[in-house]
Write an enzyme that holds these catalytic residues in place. Sequence first.
Site, PDB file in Angstrom:
ATOM      1  N   LYS A   1       1.269  -3.264   4.856  1.00  0.00           N
ATOM      2  CA  LYS A   1       0.384  -4.092   4.035  1.00  0.00           C
ATOM      3  C   LYS A   1       1.095  -4.963   3.019  1.00  0.00           C
ATOM      4  O   LYS A   1       2.043  -4.565   2.373  1.00  0.00           O
ATOM      5  CB  LYS A   1      -0.602  -3.196   3.282  1.00  0.00           C
ATOM      6  CG  LYS A   1      -1.560  -2.482   4.199  1.00  0.00           C
ATOM      7  CD  LYS A   1      -2.675  -3.388   4.647  1.00  0.00           C
ATOM      8  CE  LYS A   1      -3.815  -3.233   3.676  1.00  0.00           C
ATOM      9  NZ  LYS A   1      -4.869  -4.142   3.819  1.00  0.00           N
TER      10      LYS A   1
ATOM     11  N   SER B   1       0.859  -1.177   0.000  1.00  0.00           N
ATOM     12  CA  SER B   1       0.000   0.000   0.000  1.00  0.00           C
ATOM     13  C   SER B   1       0.898   1.230   0.000  1.00  0.00           C
ATOM     14  O   SER B   1       1.949   1.245   0.634  1.00  0.00           O
ATOM     15  CB  SER B   1      -0.881  -0.011   1.250  1.00  0.00           C
ATOM     16  OG  SER B   1      -1.274   1.302   1.589  1.00  0.00           O
TER      17      SER B   1
ATOM     18  N   GLU C   1      -6.836 -11.043  -6.528  1.00  0.00           N
ATOM     19  CA  GLU C   1      -7.941 -10.090  -6.652  1.00  0.00           C
ATOM     20  C   GLU C   1      -8.146  -9.704  -8.117  1.00  0.00           C
ATOM     21  O   GLU C   1      -9.269  -9.616  -8.604  1.00  0.00           O
ATOM     22  CB  GLU C   1      -7.663  -8.837  -5.826  1.00  0.00           C
ATOM     23  CG  GLU C   1      -7.765  -9.090  -4.325  1.00  0.00           C
ATOM     24  CD  GLU C   1      -7.402  -7.850  -3.511  1.00  0.00           C
ATOM     25  OE1 GLU C   1      -7.818  -6.736  -3.868  1.00  0.00           O
ATOM     26  OE2 GLU C   1      -6.682  -8.001  -2.510  1.00  0.00           O
TER      27      GLU C   1
END
Length: 460
Positions: A284, A278, A291
């Site tokens: 992160k 991130s 995804e």
Amino acid sequence: MAKKLWGGRFKKKIDSEFETFSNSLWLDHRLLPYDLKIDRAHVNALRGCGVLNAVEASKLLKAIAALEKKYQAGQLKASEAHEDVHSWVQAELEKIAGETAKKLHTARSRNDLVSQSTRLYCKNHAEVLIQQIQALQKELVVLAEKNQAVLIPGMTHLQNAQVISAAHLFLAWAEMLERAVLRLQGSQIFFDVCVLGSGALAGTTFPLDQKKIAKELGLSQVTRNSYDVSGDRDFVLNILSCVVFTGLQLSRISEDLMIGQTKGNSLFDIDEAFCTGSSMMPQKKNADFVELVRGASSTFAANFVGILSLLKALPTSYNRDLQWDKRFLFDSVERLETILPIFSRLVKTLSIRTDRAKELLKDESLYATDLADYLVGKGLAFKKAHEVVGQIVSFAEEKKVAISKMGLDLLRQFESKIEGDVYDLFNPEHSVRLKRTQGSTHPAEIKKQIGFWKNKLKKA
Ligand code: ARG
């Protein structure tokens, strides 16, 4: 702009924006290797029926080979000057073979040419997709074999439900993908047709040996109806339905992976190579690849709907609308081909957190079904057993005690038939060994499945 293949009857120049709009070379240049294969077979057929003499045929075959070589060496650049791949190839062949190349377009139209070329593209890419899916299945079987002794909670309704071998899940993915392979294999019959000789719609006056052309192109059937084939793109619909289906399986597998790697679950560790971070939250590690795969399956569905609505209500035989088929086709097929090898590498590097699995298996509600079955063994009707276990589970939850820590006297207050052997049930290894049916999570069944896949994929 280059000279058109159809310019003879036109006195006016084409509207330049329309010309740009109608151009498909930016998209269909991918068909060049298939067009060249077709050209080679067509030259031989024209020679066979006397349209070309031996010198002309040999000159054209050499030109085709030269063009192929140039293409493979990456030295052939498509220029917008040509309307589509077919006009481009024609122009390139004319550059090499001069006037003789002008005879190549005898006994054919771009309608049968594009229909054939697209079929060959589909035939080839369906084979590639099958191989890629099988490569992924192989990785899944390796992962399954490595983790057959690792027990994890299996889920229904996104809730941990019963104990399974981790291999059971990975082999379930292999099964899902096998159905995609079967679909792709089943669609091959639609690509496997020689449509050359159909001309624009009615056939051609030259007696082309279509069986020979088919053989040369590695096709087993010759079309029965020329009027059908120039406008038939059902086969595109077929391959795109296979892509939708494969995407659907990959999306579900992605979802399983996503759930398994959530902070709460922490069962799976997806290798960093398939994650991104991130820009704001330094801690992160997001599973972006899976995804994106989950998201890509929606583009596959969109392309399928695209071709579906393109074909709907088109009259039989060729219509220019069909040119749009390639947009859907290439986008779906090539994206899936990009995804599959990455997916294989993700599976190859996936690790299972056995310590975490053990932790999760301490939840004794996972053994509730085994307990009900145990009571059936003691003579209770399953419905009664189900009710009794429900009461025990609810009592344990309320009192915050483990069922395995409840004394026999206490358990017998719920059902007098319970005996000391009940305590064997709260053990994951024991739980999987209790399963008796084919396809179950029993270690012997898992072994059998692994054996099946290894044998099957060895031949792939
Ligand atoms: N680029 C065209 C397509 O993909 C080729 C066929 C053109 N035929 C025609 N009669 N205009 O459909």
